[in-house]
Scaffold this motif. Sequence first.
Motif: not given
Length: 197
Positions: A21, A31-32, A50, A62, A65, A67-68, A71-72, A158
């Motif tokens: 991702e 990011s993942q 991540y 974001t 997914t 994810i922001d 998150t990381v 994901d």
Amino acid sequence: MFLPDAPLPDGLFRFIALDVETANRDAASISQIGLACVRRDGGIETFSTYINPDQDFASFNTELTGIDARTVREAPSFAQAWRRMLPLLSRHLMVQHSNFDLTAITAACRAAGLNGPKMEWADSVKIARKAWPEFRGNGGHGLGHLKKALGLEFHHHDAGEDARAAAEVVLLAEERLKCPIEDITGKIKHLQLAFEF
């Protein structure tokens, strides 16, 4: 939540599906990363981490997914994660669902000052097209449609879940076509290819 001590799968697998991702439109903004390692008995061992891309997150990505930047925040850089995964990945046939994942890995390697991955890759979209030609023009061969058409259960977008879904697509295609992935794709089994830093 980032789990820094989550162990990588270990051993020799039939193949490994990989999905990424990204934080934004830049393919290097991974990011993942998710892995699905397929054992000889058809079982699947998964791994997901991540990645801190050190880039801004686009709202579209974001929303897609979940994810922001928060998150990381404590996640490894791409270079740190890739060096950890490479000994496992480099000795296996890799599977991606479309060419995006290899494009992103190559871009992230370039951005991190690493040479590109010298691995053998198969595309589960192309495998799905061989196994289910009737989906062409009738929903297509993307994971979203295959999820419905093949009865797969996973959380789309994901990386770990998508990697597992790509692996399951290959396993179902092998069953339908009655031949292994190497025969479907013409790829060599368990290549021992090096990665140069």
